[in-house]
Design a protein around this motif. Sequence first.
Motif, PDB file in Angstrom:
ATOM      1  N   VAL A  55      67.289  49.775  66.170  1.00 43.80           N
ATOM      2  CA  VAL A  55      68.068  49.684  64.932  1.00 43.80           C
ATOM      3  C   VAL A  55      68.357  51.071  64.371  1.00 43.80           C
ATOM      4  CG1 VAL A  55      68.030  48.859  62.552  1.00 43.80           C
ATOM      5  CG2 VAL A  55      67.263  47.365  64.387  1.00 43.80           C
ATOM      6  N   LYS A  79      68.843  42.211  62.923  1.00 41.36           N
ATOM      7  CA  LYS A  79      69.112  43.646  62.978  1.00 41.36           C
ATOM      8  C   LYS A  79      69.842  44.104  61.717  1.00 41.36           C
ATOM      9  CE  LYS A  79      69.205  45.188  67.709  1.00 41.36           C
ATOM     10  NZ  LYS A  79      70.015  45.813  68.747  1.00 41.36           N
ATOM     11  N   GLU A  80      70.784  43.309  61.225  1.00 45.99           N
ATOM     12  CA  GLU A  80      71.521  43.678  60.017  1.00 45.99           C
ATOM     13  C   GLU A  80      70.591  43.730  58.805  1.00 45.99           C
ATOM     14  OE1 GLU A  80      74.567  44.967  59.752  1.00 45.99           O
ATOM     15  OE2 GLU A  80      74.487  44.863  61.933  1.00 45.99           O
ATOM     16  N   LYS A  81      69.634  42.799  58.734  1.00 43.43           N
ATOM     17  CA  LYS A  81      68.657  42.836  57.642  1.00 43.43           C
ATOM     18  C   LYS A  81      67.832  44.110  57.721  1.00 43.43           C
ATOM     19  CE  LYS A  81      68.037  37.865  57.099  1.00 43.43           C
ATOM     20  NZ  LYS A  81      67.101  36.749  57.242  1.00 43.43           N
ATOM     21  N   PRO A  90      71.254  39.421  66.063  1.00 47.28           N
ATOM     22  CA  PRO A  90      72.085  40.402  65.347  1.00 47.28           C
ATOM     23  C   PRO A  90      71.919  40.329  63.827  1.00 47.28           C
ATOM     24  CG  PRO A  90      73.399  39.209  66.974  1.00 47.28           C
ATOM     25  CD  PRO A  90      72.045  38.575  66.946  1.00 47.28           C
ATOM     26  N   HIS A  91      71.682  39.118  63.297  1.00 46.92           N
ATOM     27  CA  HIS A  91      71.491  38.970  61.850  1.00 46.92           C
ATOM     28  C   HIS A  91      70.189  39.640  61.409  1.00 46.92           C
ATOM     29  CE1 HIS A  91      74.940  36.378  61.653  1.00 46.92           C
ATOM     30  NE2 HIS A  91      74.425  35.620  62.597  1.00 46.92           N
ATOM     31  N   LYS A 123      68.740  46.952  59.038  1.00 40.64           N
ATOM     32  CA  LYS A 123      69.602  48.072  58.673  1.00 40.64           C
ATOM     33  C   LYS A 123      69.703  48.202  57.153  1.00 40.64           C
ATOM     34  CE  LYS A 123      72.410  48.104  62.861  1.00 40.64           C
ATOM     35  NZ  LYS A 123      73.738  47.864  63.440  1.00 40.64           N
ATOM     36  N   CYS A 124      69.861  47.090  56.459  1.00 39.81           N
ATOM     37  CA  CYS A 124      69.950  47.121  54.991  1.00 39.81           C
ATOM     38  C   CYS A 124      68.656  47.654  54.384  1.00 39.81           C
ATOM     39  CB  CYS A 124      70.251  45.728  54.446  1.00 39.81           C
ATOM     40  SG  CYS A 124      71.913  45.155  54.786  1.00 39.81           S
TER      41      CYS A 124
END
Length: 181
Positions: A57, A25-27, A22-23, A29-30
């Motif tokens: 994503v 994926k967040e990178k 999940p981390h 997304k940013c």
Amino acid sequence: MADKHLVDRYLEVSWGENQPDPHKKEKFKCNYAKFFPSSPDAKILEVGPGRGEGISVLLEMGYRHVEALNISEKNGFESGSFDGIRVAHLLEHLENLTVLQEEIPRLLKKGGLVYLETSNANSLKVPSFRIFPDREGPFHFHDDPTHLRPIGTEELRAFLDGAGLTILDAGVVRNPFRILF
């Protein structure tokens, strides 16, 4: 527009229970939020979709018009079809970049943006990911037997110049030295 059922099935077959961290994926997304239009109606093309990580994503970010293109296949997309094009970890797998260099500007709408990510020579200095089985992230270039060569800064710049694209931002997404910490 990609059929959601087909995309879900593609992701299920490609990833199964091995969904990306999940981390991570967040990178993603940013990074994508910096380059792609914020409108959910923007048309985004994923070139070289691999296991579908990028598609997953982009769909989670709310984009409703996400398409995938395997560069080895003929495509029927009209010129100027896409607001954004994502090409991640594909160049290092290709012997000849000419087709991609011609297709990206053809498919991109005027004012559209490209997110391009590729392995560079630093990935030759990273230990094999096999010694860190619980970690995801940077790994040695040759851990993937389909990698042909890392793409250097000058080759990447020449690729983009040859495609008529302007570099708006450049940087390192993964820092190989953070793997040790």
